[in-house]
Motif scaffolding. Structure first.
Motif, PDB file in Angstrom:
ATOM      1  N   ARG A 159       0.875  -1.174   0.000  1.00  0.00           N
ATOM      2  CA  ARG A 159       0.000   0.000   0.000  1.00  0.00           C
ATOM      3  C   ARG A 159       0.909   1.220   0.000  1.00  0.00           C
ATOM      4  O   ARG A 159       1.614   1.479   0.976  1.00  0.00           O
ATOM      5  CB  ARG A 159      -0.920   0.014   1.219  1.00  0.00           C
ATOM      6  CG  ARG A 159      -1.940   1.153   1.206  1.00  0.00           C
ATOM      7  CD  ARG A 159      -2.947   0.996   2.341  1.00  0.00           C
ATOM      8  NE  ARG A 159      -3.962   2.035   2.287  1.00  0.00           N
ATOM      9  CZ  ARG A 159      -3.866   3.200   2.938  1.00  0.00           C
ATOM     10  NH1 ARG A 159      -2.791   3.452   3.686  1.00  0.00           N
ATOM     11  NH2 ARG A 159      -4.825   4.098   2.844  1.00  0.00           N
ATOM     12  N   GLN A 161       1.567   5.307  -0.690  1.00  0.00           N
ATOM     13  CA  GLN A 161       1.054   6.671  -0.796  1.00  0.00           C
ATOM     14  C   GLN A 161       2.228   7.579  -1.142  1.00  0.00           C
ATOM     15  O   GLN A 161       3.158   7.728  -0.347  1.00  0.00           O
ATOM     16  CB  GLN A 161       0.396   7.112   0.511  1.00  0.00           C
ATOM     17  CG  GLN A 161      -0.855   6.313   0.859  1.00  0.00           C
ATOM     18  CD  GLN A 161      -1.445   6.727   2.191  1.00  0.00           C
ATOM     19  OE1 GLN A 161      -0.739   6.797   3.187  1.00  0.00           O
ATOM     20  NE2 GLN A 161      -2.739   7.021   2.202  1.00  0.00           N
ATOM     21  N   GLU A 163       3.577  11.362  -2.606  1.00  0.00           N
ATOM     22  CA  GLU A 163       3.279  12.774  -2.844  1.00  0.00           C
ATOM     23  C   GLU A 163       4.347  13.348  -3.767  1.00  0.00           C
ATOM     24  O   GLU A 163       5.542  13.323  -3.448  1.00  0.00           O
ATOM     25  CB  GLU A 163       3.244  13.554  -1.532  1.00  0.00           C
ATOM     26  CG  GLU A 163       2.872  15.020  -1.720  1.00  0.00           C
ATOM     27  CD  GLU A 163       2.764  15.781  -0.415  1.00  0.00           C
ATOM     28  OE1 GLU A 163       2.504  16.998  -0.462  1.00  0.00           O
ATOM     29  OE2 GLU A 163       2.943  15.147   0.651  1.00  0.00           O
ATOM     30  N   THR A 172       7.301   9.474  -0.015  1.00  0.00           N
ATOM     31  CA  THR A 172       6.510   8.248  -0.095  1.00  0.00           C
ATOM     32  C   THR A 172       6.411   7.553   1.253  1.00  0.00           C
ATOM     33  O   THR A 172       7.353   7.554   2.053  1.00  0.00           O
ATOM     34  CB  THR A 172       7.142   7.275  -1.118  1.00  0.00           C
ATOM     35  OG1 THR A 172       7.350   7.963  -2.347  1.00  0.00           O
ATOM     36  CG2 THR A 172       6.246   6.078  -1.361  1.00  0.00           C
ATOM     37  N   ASP A 282      -1.804  -1.351  -3.934  1.00  0.00           N
ATOM     38  CA  ASP A 282      -2.782  -0.277  -3.781  1.00  0.00           C
ATOM     39  C   ASP A 282      -1.974   1.012  -3.733  1.00  0.00           C
ATOM     40  O   ASP A 282      -1.303   1.300  -2.738  1.00  0.00           O
ATOM     41  CB  ASP A 282      -3.591  -0.474  -2.500  1.00  0.00           C
ATOM     42  CG  ASP A 282      -4.618   0.644  -2.289  1.00  0.00           C
ATOM     43  OD1 ASP A 282      -4.715   1.542  -3.148  1.00  0.00           O
ATOM     44  OD2 ASP A 282      -5.305   0.612  -1.255  1.00  0.00           O
ATOM     45  N   MET A 283      -2.001   1.782  -4.823  1.00  0.00           N
ATOM     46  CA  MET A 283      -1.136   2.958  -4.939  1.00  0.00           C
ATOM     47  C   MET A 283      -1.964   4.232  -5.061  1.00  0.00           C
ATOM     48  O   MET A 283      -2.961   4.275  -5.787  1.00  0.00           O
ATOM     49  CB  MET A 283      -0.206   2.811  -6.144  1.00  0.00           C
ATOM     50  CG  MET A 283       0.778   1.658  -6.007  1.00  0.00           C
ATOM     51  SD  MET A 283       1.989   1.573  -7.351  1.00  0.00           S
ATOM     52  CE  MET A 283       0.938   1.058  -8.711  1.00  0.00           C
ATOM     53  N   GLN A 284      -1.524   5.256  -4.344  1.00  0.00           N
ATOM     54  CA  GLN A 284      -2.189   6.556  -4.365  1.00  0.00           C
ATOM     55  C   GLN A 284      -1.136   7.634  -4.578  1.00  0.00           C
ATOM     56  O   GLN A 284      -0.127   7.677  -3.873  1.00  0.00           O
ATOM     57  CB  GLN A 284      -2.930   6.785  -3.044  1.00  0.00           C
ATOM     58  CG  GLN A 284      -3.693   8.096  -2.985  1.00  0.00           C
ATOM     59  CD  GLN A 284      -4.363   8.288  -1.638  1.00  0.00           C
ATOM     60  OE1 GLN A 284      -3.711   8.613  -0.648  1.00  0.00           O
ATOM     61  NE2 GLN A 284      -5.667   8.065  -1.593  1.00  0.00           N
ATOM     62  N   ARG A 286      -0.447  11.819  -4.949  1.00  0.00           N
ATOM     63  CA  ARG A 286      -0.942  13.176  -4.730  1.00  0.00           C
ATOM     64  C   ARG A 286       0.021  14.146  -5.398  1.00  0.00           C
ATOM     65  O   ARG A 286       1.246  13.980  -5.312  1.00  0.00           O
ATOM     66  CB  ARG A 286      -1.041  13.471  -3.234  1.00  0.00           C
ATOM     67  CG  ARG A 286      -1.986  12.533  -2.495  1.00  0.00           C
ATOM     68  CD  ARG A 286      -1.989  12.827  -1.013  1.00  0.00           C
ATOM     69  NE  ARG A 286      -2.461  14.179  -0.734  1.00  0.00           N
ATOM     70  CZ  ARG A 286      -2.477  14.723   0.480  1.00  0.00           C
ATOM     71  NH1 ARG A 286      -2.007  14.036   1.514  1.00  0.00           N
ATOM     72  NH2 ARG A 286      -2.929  15.946   0.656  1.00  0.00           N
TER      73      ARG A 286
END
Length: 290
Positions: A159, A161, A163, A172, A282-284, A286
Motif C-alpha cells: 500500500r 502513498q 506525494e 513516499t 494499492d497505490m495513491q 498526490r
C-alpha cells in the motif's frame, strides 16, 4: 567464462590471495599456513588493501553476525552461531598471473551460491564482470525435488502513498504485508533507488534499525540505480509470523519529459523490493493542482 577469459575452464595460477569468511575456514587453512618472515612489513604492506576489501563483505557478514545482537540489553540471543551449515560465506580475492585480480565467492544464502567475477574499468566506467555464476549440485537437487518457496519472506501486498513535489522530488510512505516463510533472521535486505533516503522503518508501529548501504560500483545492482537497504529486527523472525512493515522515504527520482509531464526514472526501484514476486498493489499519488 570464455567471453572474459578466452577459455571455458578457469585454470589460473595466483601470486597472492585475500580470504574473508564467516565459518571455521581458518581451521582448515591453518595446517598449510606459515609465519611471515617480516610480520610487521607484511602487515604494513597489506593493511590498507585488506581494509578496502573488507568494505565489500561488511554487509554480508553483518547478516551473519546480526544473530548475536541482543534482544534486550544484557541478553544474548539463542540462535545459530557463525559457521552453521545453513549460513556459510567465503570471498577470495586472487591476484592471477595472467588474468589479474578477480573474486571467487561461495555464499550459501544466495540463489546461485558460486560466482567468479572481476571489476574492470572501460573508458573510465567501472564494470563488475561476472565470469560465471551457478548453484551447487546439492541446491539444484533439493530445488528440483521440492516446490519450496525460495525466499525467507513473502510480501503479500503493498500500500503506497506517494506525494509528488515538482520538479524532481517524491515523498513516499509504503506499507508492506509480510509473511515469514523461514524463521531465524535478524536482518533482511531490500533494494531501493540510491536517490531515495529512508527516514524510518517500522514493524507494526515499532521503529526498527536500518542500514542504507551503497551497492558495489559496476555491479548489476548499481547499474540498475539501486542500493541495498538492511532492516534489523528486534528479535529473530519466526516461521509463520505475519506483520506490517512501513517505510517512510523521499528523494529526487522524478524527471521532466516536457509539457509538464513527470515520470519516475527507469533506473532504480522507487519502492522497497526483494526481487520478482507476485503481490497486490494499492497505490495513491498526490500532486499539486494545475
Amino acid at each position: 567464462m570464455s567471453l572474459f577469459t578466452g577459455a571455458a575452464v578457469l585454470e589460473e595460477k595466483f601470486g597472492s590471495a585475500y580470504f574473508r569468511f564467516n565459518d571455521d575456514t581458518y581451521s582448515d587453512l591453518q595446517p598449510s599456513l606459515r609465519p611471515a618472515e617480516e610480520a610487521k612489513g607484511f602487515a604494513a604492506t597489506w593493511n590498507s588493501v585488506a581494509h578496502n576489501l573488507a568494505e565489500w563483505d561488511a554487509l554480508r557478514l553483518f547478516m551473519t553476525f546480526s544473530q548475536y545482537l541482543p534482544i534486550t540489553p544484557g541478553d544474548k540471543t539463542e540462535t545459530q552461531p557463525p559457521g552453521h551449515p545453513a549460513d556459510r560465506f567465503l570471498h577470495a580475492r586472487l591476484q592471477g598471473m595472467s588474468q589479474g585480480a578477480f573474486d571467487v565467492y561461495y555464499d550459501s544464502t544466495a540463489t546461485e551460491q558460486i560466482a567468479v567475477a572481476q571489476q574492470k574499468a572501460v573508458e573510465g566506467i567501472n564494470y563488475y564482470n561476472v565470469w560465471t555464476s551457478f548453484p551447487t549440485r546439492s541446491r539444484l537437487e533439493s530445488t528440483a525435488s521440492s516446490e519450496e518457496y525460495t525466499d525467507d519472506l513473502a510480501i503479500r501486498s503493498y500500500r503506497i502513498q506517494a506525494e509528488v513535489k515538482p520538479p524532481t522530488t517524491m515523498q513516499t510512505h509504503a506499507e508492506l504485508q509480510v509473511d515469514v516463510i523461514r524463521g531465524g533472521s535478524r536482518s533482511v535486505l531490500f533494494e531501493l533507488s540510491r536517490f531515495l533516503k529512508v527516514d524510518e522503518v517500522k514493524m507494526d508501529g515499532r521503529s526498527l534499525g536500518l542500514i542504507q548501504n551503497q551497492a558495489l560500483e559496476g555491479t548489476q545492482l548499481a547499474r540498475r540505480g539501486n542500493d541495498i537497504l538492511t532492516v534489523v529486527f528486534p528479535q529473530p523472525l519466526r516461521a509463520g509470523q505475519k506483520f506490517e512493515l512501513s517505510f517512510s522515504y523521499s528523494g529526487d527520482v522524478l524527471s521532466e519529459a516536457g509539457g509538464g509531464l513527470l515520470y519516475v526514472g527507469a533506473r532504480g526501484t522507487w519502492y522497497p523490493n526483494r526481487g520478482l514476486a507476485a503481490a497486490s498493489f494499492d497505490m495513491q499519488f498526490r500532486y499539486p493542482a494545475g
